[in-house]
Design an enzyme around this catalytic site. Sequence first.
Site, PDB file in Angstrom:
ATOM      1  N   LYS A 115      47.508  29.181  33.774  1.00  0.00           N
ATOM      2  CA  LYS A 115      47.817  30.553  33.362  1.00  0.00           C
ATOM      3  C   LYS A 115      49.076  30.476  32.496  1.00  0.00           C
ATOM      4  CE  LYS A 115      48.298  35.262  35.007  1.00  0.00           C
ATOM      5  NZ  LYS A 115      49.350  35.606  34.085  1.00  0.00           N
ATOM      6  N   ARG A 136      46.981  42.862  23.216  1.00  0.00           N
ATOM      7  CA  ARG A 136      46.254  43.567  24.265  1.00  0.00           C
ATOM      8  C   ARG A 136      46.608  45.057  24.318  1.00  0.00           C
ATOM      9  NH1 ARG A 136      46.231  42.308  30.660  1.00  0.00           N
ATOM     10  NH2 ARG A 136      48.406  42.899  30.491  1.00  0.00           N
ATOM     11  N   LYS A 290      38.079  30.828  37.670  1.00  0.00           N
ATOM     12  CA  LYS A 290      37.001  31.670  37.127  1.00  0.00           C
ATOM     13  C   LYS A 290      35.659  31.142  37.604  1.00  0.00           C
ATOM     14  CE  LYS A 290      39.629  32.578  32.929  1.00  0.00           C
ATOM     15  NZ  LYS A 290      39.819  32.246  31.526  1.00  0.00           N
TER      16      LYS A 290
END
Length: 669
Positions: A115, A136, A290
């Site tokens: 991350k 974003r 994920k």
Amino acid sequence: MKSYKNKVFKLRQKIFYHNYLYHTLYAPMISDEKYDCLIRELQVLEEKYNLSVNTNSPTQKIGATIQRSCKLFSHLTPMLSLDNTFNINDYLKFEKKIKNILNIKDPIEICCELKIDGLALNLIYKEGKLINAVTRGDGQFGEDVTNNAIRMNTIPLVLKGKNIPYLMEIRGEVFIKNSDFLSFNQEFGVKKEKLFSNPRNVAAGSLRHNRSSTIIKRKLMFYAYGYNVIKGKDEVNNHYGKLQILKKWGLFIDNHTVLCTNVKEVSLFYYKIEKKRSLLDFNIDGIVLKINSVKFQKILGDSNRFPIWAIAVKFKSFEKITKVLHVDFQIGRTGIVTPVARVKPVEISGVIISNVSLHSKNKIDKIGLSVGDDVTVCRSGDVIPKIINVVKLNADTKRNNITFPKNCPICMYKIIQKKKDGHFYCSGGFNCIGQRKKAFYHFFSKKALNVQGLGYKLIDLLVDNDYVKNPVDFFQLKINELIKLDRIGVKSAKNILRSLNKSRSVVLSKVIYAFGIYGIGLTTAMLLSYYFKYLKKLIYVNQSDLLKIKGLGPTVSKNVYDFFHDNKKINFLSALEKELDIYPDGDHKFNIVNNDIFLSNKTIVITGFFNELSREKLIKRIEYLGGRVVNSISKKVNLIIVGKNPGLKLNRAKDMRIEEIYNIDFLLH
Ligand code: IVH
């Protein structure tokens, strides 16, 4: 009944504020851990009291409102956030939940990634060509940063290879390597320019601002972590495969990614990366897990805020060991003496730490610190450096060698310890140049009078040259005086005076805050402002009036009373009143939370329609918050609030560079 509603309301406001600091200003004030605690606390309350959680709750949202005055872009698919935990053991819960939903018992493939601690970027490729790069933002609308992104070496303008879908979004993280960050800082340091505070800010700043250096932009890194096909074929059916094909198309991906099939492998990955973290040349704040199968991802789907098929497991903030070389004492605005440890410079997540505030004598005693000790330092909330504990005592037998000075190192007035809080104070008051400078920094700072260009250096210069003795003197500065100062030319002198003039028109709360009365932050300043409306009333305030104000405790009341009943201030206050054009704050609750979206005394135009509110209600809300709504764009207009299907007013507003607001969440409370 009422009290929990109030608590939820306050919690929501608090979270919105921190969203805003993090996502819009890129300047968080609390750690991720603390932020997550706030979100959880809110979730628990919302569930417990079965509150109708509409989309206005931050538990249902991703980010905050978007930085203003930028080109906005509506994402083709929302840019979600990630659910997260700080405990790798929670992986089991995650896996169990997933298997339950999917109704499977077999092992499930998990793609484990780093991350990266940067900022998310969405690249839109049409027929293999980059057509847009968008941040974003709030997850729905982002900032169009295409012009900057195309200068990045790690973003291909044209994809190479085969099977490129017709229209797709490639998502990933923009960051800057720690080594590049450090060398930029060294270079800037030599030039005595302002140092960047951390790599994430550099990345965010240079991606979003046109004026930042191209050299930095070239060095910005983009690592892709996924893509969505909007139009065309996607033949890859697993996440790991998607990463590999991204690489073939010419994108950079991180090469730590692995596939795991059980908790043991996932934990091993977590611990391996945690150990390796300090050796990496970029900052990471955890790992991302994920579900590998795209089919499963589709079944699992997304919640409002994040995909159900992924979770981030975050790391605790970094710690390093260093040595305390000596302790200096700084004098604050209120005269408070703060011990500051000068430590052997040490790098923590890309930032060189050499000064650490020790806060008070109590703190020193509590950790049992002496000069020469080895200490553990961390950046609390990954921002402010802090000494956690002493790990090795110095070889000297003489402990307790940190003694507070008897006289102020700046003005030589006596230092006294106040009984009420145990802190040490310089008794010099405004006679102390140190205190005076700090008071001026505060008075003209962003949250107070907000005089642009009047920073530390200029204030120091003005004080050292005896140009200013109190804030009123700043408003009486003359251009021919200013240009006599070192490094101040006619142009900058004019700019300073222009900024000062601009700041004359100011709401009362900001003036009260600017006074720097002990215990009065912006929130309390607003309370006082709503109650008294005019500075004159405060000047003649009596104690019984102050006690009537809800939310104002007796100590703070006394501080306010003492401040205004100090004979020495009478002349200053009336002179200040003459220089400024102080107007009352609107009846605006939200100012307290988000004072940058300050509607009071703003002239506003509305265009388009809003699902959340009728036009009539919207106008009422704005007026309630102190704004004025007008029909047409003119020079006087400060803001345009833009809804769906905006009209031509928006084009005019853009031409005139009027601030645009697209997110009206802050009006819905
Ligand atoms: S996946 C829909 N993978 O973390 C899922 N995000 O806290 C979207 N991030 O905004 C994100 N590394 O900017 C994903 N390997 C990674 C990531 C990653 C960093 C960032 C991303 C996101 C934030 C969420």
